[in-house]
Write a protein that holds these residues in place. Structure first.
Motif, PDB file in Angstrom:
ATOM      1  N   UNK A   1       1.008  -1.161  -0.202  1.00 40.17           N
ATOM      2  CA  UNK A   1       0.161  -0.107   0.074  1.00 40.17           C
ATOM      3  C   UNK A   1       0.959   1.226   0.112  1.00 40.17           C
ATOM      4  N   UNK A   2       0.953   1.636  -1.256  1.00 42.28           N
ATOM      5  CA  UNK A   2       2.048   2.699  -1.376  1.00 42.28           C
ATOM      6  C   UNK A   2       1.252   4.192  -1.684  1.00 42.28           C
ATOM      7  N   UNK A   3       2.229   5.303  -1.180  1.00 42.19           N
ATOM      8  CA  UNK A   3       2.164   6.622  -1.321  1.00 42.19           C
ATOM      9  C   UNK A   3       1.091   6.941  -0.291  1.00 42.19           C
TER      10      UNK A   3
ATOM     11  N   UNK B   1      -6.811 -12.677   4.923  1.00 43.09           N
ATOM     12  CA  UNK B   1      -5.525 -12.957   5.361  1.00 43.09           C
ATOM     13  C   UNK B   1      -4.504 -12.224   4.855  1.00 43.09           C
ATOM     14  N   UNK B   2      -4.798 -11.178   3.673  1.00 39.41           N
ATOM     15  CA  UNK B   2      -3.620 -10.756   3.186  1.00 39.41           C
ATOM     16  C   UNK B   2      -2.623  -9.602   4.043  1.00 39.41           C
ATOM     17  N   UNK B   3      -1.508  -9.880   3.866  1.00 40.56           N
ATOM     18  CA  UNK B   3      -0.526  -8.909   4.762  1.00 40.56           C
ATOM     19  C   UNK B   3      -0.395  -7.764   3.898  1.00 40.56           C
ATOM     20  N   UNK B   4      -0.782  -6.497   4.501  1.00 42.76           N
ATOM     21  CA  UNK B   4      -0.377  -5.146   3.850  1.00 42.76           C
ATOM     22  C   UNK B   4       0.877  -4.595   4.228  1.00 42.76           C
ATOM     23  N   UNK B   5       1.769  -4.268   3.394  1.00 45.24           N
ATOM     24  CA  UNK B   5       2.870  -3.657   3.660  1.00 45.24           C
ATOM     25  C   UNK B   5       2.788  -2.262   3.325  1.00 45.24           C
ATOM     26  N   UNK B   6       2.884  -1.327   4.155  1.00 47.30           N
ATOM     27  CA  UNK B   6       2.663   0.015   4.069  1.00 47.30           C
ATOM     28  C   UNK B   6       4.118   0.582   3.739  1.00 47.30           C
TER      29      UNK B   6
ATOM     30  N   UNK C   1      -6.507   5.926   4.698  1.00 43.91           N
ATOM     31  CA  UNK C   1      -5.710   4.784   4.730  1.00 43.91           C
ATOM     32  C   UNK C   1      -6.571   3.913   5.252  1.00 43.91           C
ATOM     33  N   UNK C   2      -6.943   4.038   6.418  1.00 43.29           N
ATOM     34  CA  UNK C   2      -8.019   2.815   7.051  1.00 43.29           C
ATOM     35  C   UNK C   2      -9.076   2.379   6.140  1.00 43.29           C
ATOM     36  N   UNK C   3      -9.674   3.279   5.379  1.00 44.61           N
ATOM     37  CA  UNK C   3     -10.978   3.053   4.488  1.00 44.61           C
ATOM     38  C   UNK C   3     -10.285   2.000   3.438  1.00 44.61           C
ATOM     39  N   UNK C   4      -8.987   2.314   2.956  1.00 46.93           N
ATOM     40  CA  UNK C   4      -8.651   1.335   1.806  1.00 46.93           C
ATOM     41  C   UNK C   4      -8.470   0.205   2.699  1.00 46.93           C
ATOM     42  N   UNK C   5      -7.513   0.107   3.672  1.00 47.10           N
ATOM     43  CA  UNK C   5      -7.144  -1.350   4.394  1.00 47.10           C
ATOM     44  C   UNK C   5      -8.601  -2.026   4.712  1.00 47.10           C
ATOM     45  N   UNK C   6      -9.408  -1.388   4.873  1.00 44.38           N
ATOM     46  CA  UNK C   6     -10.639  -2.039   5.311  1.00 44.38           C
ATOM     47  C   UNK C   6     -11.641  -2.593   3.888  1.00 44.38           C
ATOM     48  N   UNK C   7     -11.343  -2.108   3.053  1.00 47.80           N
ATOM     49  CA  UNK C   7     -11.958  -2.481   1.534  1.00 47.80           C
ATOM     50  C   UNK C   7     -11.039  -3.710   1.252  1.00 47.80           C
ATOM     51  N   UNK C   8      -9.744  -3.628   1.458  1.00 49.80           N
ATOM     52  CA  UNK C   8      -8.942  -4.887   1.113  1.00 49.80           C
ATOM     53  C   UNK C   8      -9.100  -5.929   1.741  1.00 49.80           C
TER      54      UNK C   8
END
Length: 184
Positions: free
Chosen positions: A14-16, A38-43, A25-32
């Motif tokens: 999750x870039x930029x 189980x996806x790991x999100x690398x900020x 940012x939290x809204x995008x993470x929630x959607x993903x």
């Protein structure tokens, strides 16, 4: 990244994140996570991620892909959009900053929706700093060796401008000539 790619991903960059608020940012993470819990999100900011989190992790699972898309291995017809091309420009010289800014502004205004990616290394008149830009559609970021980890032009080094545009219905001749008009 498509919804299908998110569904298959083991990890996502999750870039930029410097360009969005904490709520965005939290809204995008929630959607993903709604698509792939189980996806790991690398900020990341400017795509800076520890490569050990990406390389040699054995993340691809054919079984997981087939569970979501049973016909994944079947031979399918693919359509390619011939209107999508890339244009590279390489030329020696120094840019007039005012002309360059006007040109980039006009280019982004007129073709921004059709410009998928743009990037370049530029020499500016009166400056030993190496200027770098990169963009996606109408968003453009410019930095230089004065502010970033980009090396300045070495004494006596040829000042060669290099630009690349990827997009739809790009006119190579027009892009090249209009950029060269920005040179001193």
């Amino acid at each position: 990244m498509s919804l299908e790619q998110i569904a298959f991903a083991d990890r996502i960059i999750l870039n930029k994140l410097d360009l969005v608020s904490a709520d965005q940012k939290e809204a995008v993470i929630k959607r993903i996570k709604a698509i792939n819990k189980p996806v790991q999100i690398l900020e990341a900011i400017q795509a800076r991620v520890d490569l050990d989190q990406l390389l040699g992790i054995g993340a691809f699972s054919l079984d997981r892909v087939l569970a979501v898309e049973p016909d994944f291995l079947e031979d399918k017809e693919h359509e390619h959009d011939s209107s999508i091309t890339s244009v590279g420009i390489t030329c020696e010289g120094a840019c007039d900053p005012d002309k360059l800014n006007a040109w980039l502004r006009r280019l982004l205004t007129e073709k921004g929706a059709d410009l998928f990616r743009s990037k370049g290394v530029l020499a500016m008149a009166g400056s030993d700093d190496r200027h770098v830009f990169q963009g996606v559609h109408m968003l453009l970021q410019m930095t230089s060796s004065a502010y970033d980890d980009v090396a300045p032009w070495a004494p006596g080094e040829k000042r060669v401008n290099k630009l690349v545009f990827i997009g739809r219905n790009l006119d190579r001749t027009d892009l090249t000539s209009s950029f060269k008009a920005c040179l001193v």
